[in-house]
Each structure stands twice: as structure tokens, then as C-alpha cells.
Design a protein around this motif. Structure first.
Motif, short mmCIF file in Angstrom:
data_model
loop_
_atom_site.label_atom_id
_atom_site.label_comp_id
_atom_site.label_asym_id
_atom_site.label_seq_id
_atom_site.Cartn_x
_atom_site.Cartn_y
_atom_site.Cartn_z
N ASN A 102 -7.30 -31.80 -22.43
CA ASN A 102 -7.68 -32.26 -23.76
C ASN A 102 -7.47 -31.18 -24.81
OD1 ASN A 102 -9.05 -34.30 -25.53
ND2 ASN A 102 -10.50 -32.62 -25.76
N ALA A 103 -7.87 -29.95 -24.48
CA ALA A 103 -7.73 -28.86 -25.45
C ALA A 103 -6.28 -28.49 -25.70
CB ALA A 103 -8.50 -27.64 -24.95
N GLU A 104 -5.46 -28.52 -24.65
CA GLU A 104 -4.08 -28.05 -24.76
C GLU A 104 -3.09 -29.13 -25.16
OE1 GLU A 104 -3.09 -26.14 -21.10
OE2 GLU A 104 -4.55 -24.52 -21.37
N VAL A 105 -3.43 -30.38 -24.86
CA VAL A 105 -2.46 -31.46 -25.08
C VAL A 105 -3.01 -32.59 -25.95
CG1 VAL A 105 -0.92 -33.13 -23.97
CG2 VAL A 105 -1.38 -30.94 -22.85
N THR A 106 -4.02 -33.29 -25.47
CA THR A 106 -4.50 -34.48 -26.19
C THR A 106 -4.90 -34.14 -27.62
OG1 THR A 106 -5.38 -35.30 -24.08
CG2 THR A 106 -6.03 -36.46 -26.07
N LYS A 108 -3.94 -31.71 -29.41
CA LYS A 108 -2.80 -31.21 -30.18
C LYS A 108 -1.85 -32.34 -30.60
CE LYS A 108 -3.58 -26.67 -29.84
NZ LYS A 108 -4.89 -26.71 -29.20
N LEU A 109 -1.75 -33.37 -29.80
CA LEU A 109 -0.81 -34.46 -30.09
C LEU A 109 -1.51 -35.67 -30.70
CD1 LEU A 109 1.41 -34.24 -26.88
CD2 LEU A 109 1.91 -33.34 -29.16
N LEU A 110 -2.49 -36.21 -30.01
CA LEU A 110 -3.16 -37.41 -30.49
C LEU A 110 -3.91 -37.14 -31.80
CD1 LEU A 110 -3.89 -40.40 -29.81
CD2 LEU A 110 -5.94 -39.51 -28.70
N TYR A 111 -4.67 -36.04 -31.83
CA TYR A 111 -5.44 -35.74 -33.04
C TYR A 111 -4.52 -35.51 -34.24
CZ TYR A 111 -8.27 -33.25 -36.45
OH TYR A 111 -8.87 -32.86 -37.62
N GLU A 112 -3.46 -34.75 -34.03
CA GLU A 112 -2.58 -34.43 -35.13
C GLU A 112 -1.79 -35.65 -35.61
OE1 GLU A 112 -2.49 -31.75 -36.84
OE2 GLU A 112 -3.67 -30.40 -35.59
N ARG A 113 -1.31 -36.46 -34.67
CA ARG A 113 -0.44 -37.58 -35.04
C ARG A 113 -1.20 -38.81 -35.53
NH1 ARG A 113 4.75 -36.40 -33.38
NH2 ARG A 113 5.06 -35.32 -31.39
N ASN A 128 0.69 -27.18 -34.01
CA ASN A 128 -0.13 -27.79 -32.96
C ASN A 128 0.66 -28.84 -32.19
OD1 ASN A 128 -2.44 -26.30 -33.37
ND2 ASN A 128 -3.35 -27.77 -34.79
N VAL A 129 1.43 -29.66 -32.89
CA VAL A 129 2.23 -30.69 -32.23
C VAL A 129 3.23 -30.04 -31.27
CG1 VAL A 129 3.94 -32.50 -32.57
CG2 VAL A 129 1.94 -32.36 -34.09
N LYS A 130 3.87 -28.99 -31.72
CA LYS A 130 4.85 -28.29 -30.87
C LYS A 130 4.16 -27.68 -29.65
CE LYS A 130 8.47 -24.76 -30.97
NZ LYS A 130 9.19 -23.76 -31.81
N ALA A 131 2.99 -27.10 -29.86
CA ALA A 131 2.25 -26.49 -28.75
C ALA A 131 1.85 -27.55 -27.72
CB ALA A 131 1.02 -25.76 -29.27
N GLY A 132 1.39 -28.71 -28.19
CA GLY A 132 1.01 -29.79 -27.27
C GLY A 132 2.20 -30.31 -26.49
#
Length: 221
Positions: A102-106, A108-113, A128-132
């Protein structure tokens, strides 16, 4: 009466929804805009998070605690192994996805997008999107490593660990952020879970302004 205060693209809400469905428990779903922190919702959960489960006069919060409560109160079908080591492995993997993934992926992608726009918090942060997008590859590879040794993530039978992972990945699949071609074994695992009756309600979710991709509800991808 069972009532679940949830948000459709919350992986933690989805985890509880899947558990309820696997246990064949009827539930009334109430969509909660938890970020608005309404007084009524904060009375149910002062932490201001979804999901919140209301069973008769009891109010339960925190997805892992809710799922284990359901497992103990409705033990069939079992979503936790009977042996000590097996239960440890399920809990370890649940924490892996709910915390690390959740911290590294969800987030970074779901929250941002998605979440930022819905909550009126501005535009996606491209860093953040790139990191996820980078980190999800590591996690998919780890899942592939587990599934090369086991039928399911935690062992030979489906458990809460699989539902937890699927809850996160289904949210990311809604926004086309999972490369299912990276691992055939992970894709096959998700196809098995995706085709379960418990998953049908999730595949029917629609977020206004964010239509899912065509493959999202397709059981054959």
C-alpha cells in the motif's frame, strides 16, 4: 443486520467485502466519503478511515481486525489455516500488502490518479506515479516467486492473504496499472480469484469520471 461503510476503490474496504462475500453474509453497502470527516462517521470510527462494519449493536473498524472477527464468528468456509505456522504466514502476507504494498504502490498510483481528484486535492504528482510504477514490478515478481512454490500465496488453499492481495490489485486494475503480462503465474492466480462469485460485486463498481478499462470485468482478461 450487517452494514458496511466503505469506499468502492478502497482496497481495505474491498478486502472486507470479499471476506463477507466468501462467508456468504448479506451486507448493506453504504458509500462513505470518509475524507469529508462527517461527525456521524467520526463517531463510528474516530480514526476517520474506511471500512467500518456495523453488526447489530457492534461497530468494528480496521480491515484486518474485521476480517479476523468474521473468520472467528463464521468459521466456514475457512480463510485462515488451522495450524500456527499457516496462520502466521497469512498474517505476514496480509501485512505485506496492507502496509508495504500500500505504501509503495497503491498509495502512489491509486491516490495520485484517482483519490486526489475526487477529494479535490490537486493534480497527480508525477514522481509518486513513477515510483509506484517501478515498485509494482518488484511486488509482482515476489508474488510470482511465492506462486512458483505454492498453489496460492500462503499455501495450498486460498486464504485471507489472497483476498488482501486481490483487493489491492483489483483497485489498480481498475485504473490499468497492473502489467498482467509480467508473470503468467500471477495472471492465472488473479484469474482464479476474479472468477469467484465473491468478486462479482467488485467488478460491477463504477467510479463517476473514472470508467474502468474493458478488461476489468472480463473474466478472460
Amino acid at each position: 443486520m450487517i452494514r458496511l461503510y466503505h469506499f468502492p476503490l478502497s482496497p481495505f474496504s474491498r478486502k472486507v467485502r470479499l471476506t463477507l462475500a466468501e462467508k456468504k453474509l448479506e451486507v448493506e453497502l453504504i458509500e462513505e466519503r470518509y475524507w469529508e470527516a462527517s461527525p456521524d462517521f467520526l463517531r463510528r470510527n474516530p480514526a476517520g478511515k474506511v471500512p467500518v462494519l456495523r453488526i447489530d449493536t457492534k461497530t468494528l473498524s480496521e480491515s484486518q481486525a474485521i476480517c479476523e472477527y468474521l473468520e472467528e464468528s463464521v468459521p466456514t468456509p475457512a480463510l485462515m489455516p488451522r495450524d500456527l505456522d499457516g496462520r502466521f504466514e497469512v498474517r505476514r502476507l496480509c501485512a505485506w500488502f496492507d502496509d508495504k504494498f500500500n505504501a509503495e504502490v497503491t498509495s502512489k498510483l491509486l491516490y495520485e490518479r484517482v483519490n486526489k481528484k475526487i477529494m479535490g486535492q490537486g493534480y497527480p504528482d508525477s514522481k509518486n506515479v513513477k515510483a509506484g510504477a517501478v515498485r509494482i514490478k518488484y511486488h509482482l515478481d515476489y508474488m510470482a516467486w511465492l506462486l512458483d512454490q505454492r498453489r496460492w500465496l500462503a499455501g495450498d488453499v486460498m486464504t485471507l492473504a489472497d483476498l488482501t492481495a486481490a483487493a489491492h490489485l483489483s483497485c489498480l486494475d481498475y485504473i490499468s496499472d497492473v502489467d498482467w503480462n509480467r508473470s503468467a503465474v500471477v495472471k492465472d492466480w488473479y484469474a482464479k480469484i476474479k472468477s469467484r462469485p465473491a468478486f462479482r460485486a467488485l467488478l460491477a463498481d463504477q467510479i463517476p469520471g473514472f470508467p474502468p478499462p474493458a478488461h476489468y470485468a472480463d473474466l478472460d482478461f
